[in-house]
Design a protein around this motif. Structure first.
Motif, PDB file in Angstrom:
ATOM      1  N   VAL A 142       2.718   3.078 -10.829  1.00 25.02           N
ATOM      2  CA  VAL A 142       2.944   3.027  -9.381  1.00 25.02           C
ATOM      3  C   VAL A 142       2.924   1.579  -8.887  1.00 25.02           C
ATOM      4  N   LEU A 143       1.970   0.809  -9.358  1.00 26.94           N
ATOM      5  CA  LEU A 143       1.914  -0.606  -8.965  1.00 26.94           C
ATOM      6  C   LEU A 143       3.163  -1.344  -9.428  1.00 26.94           C
ATOM      7  N   HIS A 144       3.633  -1.010 -10.610  1.00 33.67           N
ATOM      8  CA  HIS A 144       4.836  -1.648 -11.155  1.00 33.67           C
ATOM      9  C   HIS A 144       6.056  -1.392 -10.270  1.00 33.67           C
ATOM     10  N   LEU A 145       6.123  -0.209  -9.681  1.00 30.49           N
ATOM     11  CA  LEU A 145       7.263   0.153  -8.839  1.00 30.49           C
ATOM     12  C   LEU A 145       7.150  -0.393  -7.418  1.00 30.49           C
ATOM     13  N   GLY A 146       5.951  -0.829  -7.026  1.00 31.74           N
ATOM     14  CA  GLY A 146       5.755  -1.333  -5.670  1.00 31.74           C
ATOM     15  C   GLY A 146       5.000  -0.382  -4.769  1.00 31.74           C
ATOM     16  N   GLY A 147       4.458   0.695  -5.351  1.00 35.18           N
ATOM     17  CA  GLY A 147       3.675   1.644  -4.581  1.00 35.18           C
ATOM     18  C   GLY A 147       2.222   1.215  -4.478  1.00 35.18           C
ATOM     19  N   GLU A 202       5.750   3.621   0.576  1.00 34.49           N
ATOM     20  CA  GLU A 202       5.057   4.561   1.473  1.00 34.49           C
ATOM     21  C   GLU A 202       4.266   5.600   0.683  1.00 34.49           C
ATOM     22  N   PHE A 203       4.116   5.348  -0.600  1.00 37.45           N
ATOM     23  CA  PHE A 203       3.509   6.301  -1.520  1.00 37.45           C
ATOM     24  C   PHE A 203       2.162   5.792  -2.017  1.00 37.45           C
ATOM     25  N   LEU A 204       1.175   6.701  -2.077  1.00 37.33           N
ATOM     26  CA  LEU A 204      -0.152   6.378  -2.604  1.00 37.33           C
ATOM     27  C   LEU A 204      -0.515   7.371  -3.702  1.00 37.33           C
ATOM     28  N   MET A 253     -10.102  -5.701  -4.700  1.00 39.68           N
ATOM     29  CA  MET A 253      -9.163  -6.232  -3.709  1.00 39.68           C
ATOM     30  C   MET A 253      -8.760  -5.098  -2.763  1.00 39.68           C
ATOM     31  N   SER A 254      -8.800  -5.336  -1.456  1.00 33.03           N
ATOM     32  CA  SER A 254      -8.494  -4.299  -0.476  1.00 33.03           C
ATOM     33  C   SER A 254      -7.100  -4.485   0.086  1.00 33.03           C
ATOM     34  N   CYS A 255      -6.564  -3.392   0.651  1.00 35.24           N
ATOM     35  CA  CYS A 255      -5.249  -3.458   1.281  1.00 35.24           C
ATOM     36  C   CYS A 255      -5.166  -2.349   2.312  1.00 35.24           C
ATOM     37  N   SER A 256      -4.255  -2.482   3.243  1.00 30.67           N
ATOM     38  CA  SER A 256      -4.080  -1.489   4.289  1.00 30.67           C
ATOM     39  C   SER A 256      -3.238  -0.326   3.778  1.00 30.67           C
ATOM     40  N   LEU A 257      -3.645   0.891   4.146  1.00 33.65           N
ATOM     41  CA  LEU A 257      -2.923   2.092   3.735  1.00 33.65           C
ATOM     42  C   LEU A 257      -2.386   2.868   4.939  1.00 33.65           C
ATOM     43  N   HIS A 258      -2.371   2.245   6.107  1.00 31.25           N
ATOM     44  CA  HIS A 258      -2.002   2.952   7.331  1.00 31.25           C
ATOM     45  C   HIS A 258      -0.532   3.354   7.363  1.00 31.25           C
ATOM     46  N   HIS A 259       0.301   2.749   6.554  1.00 29.75           N
ATOM     47  CA  HIS A 259       1.731   3.055   6.556  1.00 29.75           C
ATOM     48  C   HIS A 259       2.088   4.161   5.559  1.00 29.75           C
ATOM     49  N   ILE A 260       1.133   4.625   4.790  1.00 27.10           N
ATOM     50  CA  ILE A 260       1.387   5.631   3.744  1.00 27.10           C
ATOM     51  C   ILE A 260       1.815   6.961   4.370  1.00 27.10           C
ATOM     52  N   LYS A 261       2.787   7.615   3.733  1.00 25.09           N
ATOM     53  CA  LYS A 261       3.257   8.923   4.207  1.00 25.09           C
ATOM     54  C   LYS A 261       2.973  10.046   3.215  1.00 25.09           C
ATOM     55  N   LEU A 262       2.906   9.707   1.936  1.00 26.76           N
ATOM     56  CA  LEU A 262       2.688  10.712   0.898  1.00 26.76           C
ATOM     57  C   LEU A 262       1.529  10.286   0.007  1.00 26.76           C
ATOM     58  N   ILE A 263       0.539  11.178  -0.164  1.00 22.05           N
ATOM     59  CA  ILE A 263      -0.583  10.933  -1.063  1.00 22.05           C
ATOM     60  C   ILE A 263      -0.500  11.922  -2.214  1.00 22.05           C
ATOM     61  N   ALA A 264      -0.458  11.412  -3.439  1.00 25.38           N
ATOM     62  CA  ALA A 264      -0.444  12.259  -4.628  1.00 25.38           C
ATOM     63  C   ALA A 264      -1.785  12.145  -5.336  1.00 25.38           C
ATOM     64  N   PHE A 265      -2.301  13.286  -5.753  1.00 26.20           N
ATOM     65  CA  PHE A 265      -3.575  13.330  -6.457  1.00 26.20           C
ATOM     66  C   PHE A 265      -3.356  13.793  -7.890  1.00 26.20           C
ATOM     67  N   ASP A 266      -3.917  13.051  -8.824  1.00 23.95           N
ATOM     68  CA  ASP A 266      -3.995  13.532 -10.188  1.00 23.95           C
ATOM     69  C   ASP A 266      -4.910  14.753 -10.188  1.00 23.95           C
TER      70      ASP A 266
END
Length: 234
Positions: A191-196, A176-178, A1-14
Motif C-alpha cells: 500500500v505504501l508503495h502505491l501511495g496509499g 484515499e485508501f487506508l 511518524m504520524s500523518c493525517s487521515l482525514h481525507h481517507i474514504k475507504l478503510i480495509a482491515f486484514d
C-alpha cells in the motif's frame, strides 16, 4: 511518524491476527504435528521442512487452512520417506482440518473499534484478506463482525494489483485508501508503495513467511492496539 487521515474514504482491515487470533492456532497444530513425526526428526528439522513444503506449494495452493493441511500431509510423506502409516496420515489430516473451526473470537478492542468507526458514517469499511474464501467467510461469520463491513474481499494474495482493483471497485484513488493490518509484508508495504496509507498493528506472533524488513514512511502510522484507531479517524 504520524500523518493525517482525514481525507481517507475507504478503510480495509486484514482479518487473521488483526481482527482475531489465527497464527497461534497454526503454531499449536504445527507443534502437535512435530510430536507426531518425532521419530523422523526433531522439531526444528520437521518445521523447517514443512516451511519449505508450504513455500513450494504457495503458487498452486495459495494460503489458508486447506493449503496448510495438504502441505502437512505431503511433508509427512517426504520426511518419513514414505514410511508413515495411513492411520498417522489420517491423524495429520484431522489435525489440519481442526483449523477450519478455530473460534475467531475478536481480539480485545476490535468490536468496539469497528463500531466506533462505523458510527462515524464517514468511511466505507471492508475486510481485505487472503486465503480460501469459504474458510475466511466462515471465520468472519463466527466472529460476529460481518455487519460492520460494506464488503468482504478474499484474494489469493495481496498484490499491488489487488489493492488497485479494490480502490477501483469503490471509485477512489489509492491516496484515499487506508489499510489496517498486522503484516508489514502483505498489509503495509504494498500500500505504501502505491501511495496509499497504512496503520500497522503488530501481532504477538508472526508467520515466518510474513517476516520482512520494516521501515518508516510518511504515510505509515504504527499503533500498539486497534483501540487507538478511532482517535486517528476523527
Amino acid at each position: 511518524m504520524s500523518c493525517s487521515l482525514h481525507h481517507i474514504k475507504l478503510i480495509a482491515f486484514d482479518a487473521d491476527d488483526t481482527l482475531w487470533d489465527c497464527q497461534s492456532h497454526f503454531e499449536a497444530v504445527e507443534n502437535t504435528y512435530c510430536d507426531l513425526l518425532s521419530e523422523y526428526g526433531d522439531k526444528q528439522h520437521i518445521s523447517a521442512r514443512l516451511f519449505e513444503t508450504e513455500t513450494r506449494n504457495m503458487a498452486e495452493l495459495g494460503y489458508g487452512s486447506k493449503a496448510f493441511t495438504l502441505s502437512l500431509v505431503e511433508n509427512a510423506v517426504e520426511v518419513s520417506k514414505g514410511r508413515i502409516s495411513a492411520s498417522q496420515l489420517l491423524k495429520i489430516q484431522r489435525l489440519g482440518r481442526s483449523l477450519l473451526n478455530i473460534p475467531a473470537t475478536p481480539l480485545e478492542g476490535v468490536e468496539s473499534t469497528l463500531k466506533a468507526i462505523h458510527n462515524m458514517a464517514r468511511y466505507k469499511m471492508v475486510v481485505f484478506t487472503k486465503g480460501e474464501i469459504l474458510d475466511q467467510e466462515n471465520k468472519l461469520a463466527r466472529s460476529g463482525l460481518w455487519n460492520y463491513f460494506d464488503r468482504v474481499e478474499v484474494v489469493a494474495d495481496k498484490t499491488p494489483r489487488q489493492y488497485r482493483e479494490l480502490c477501483a471497485t469503490f471509485g477512489i484513488g489509492i491516496d484515499e485508501f487506508l489499510m489496517v493490518g498486522n503484516s508489514f509484508k502483505s498489509d503495509i508495504a504494498p500500500v505504501l508503495h502505491l501511495g496509499g496509507y497504512a496503520v500497522h498493528i503488530p501481532f504477538e506472533v508472526t508467520w515466518a513467511h510474513e517476516e520482512t524488513e520494516e521501515y518508516d514512511h510518511p504515510h505509515l502510522i504504527r499503533i500498539k492496539t486497534i483501540s487507538a484507531l478511532p482517535a486517528l479517524m476523527k
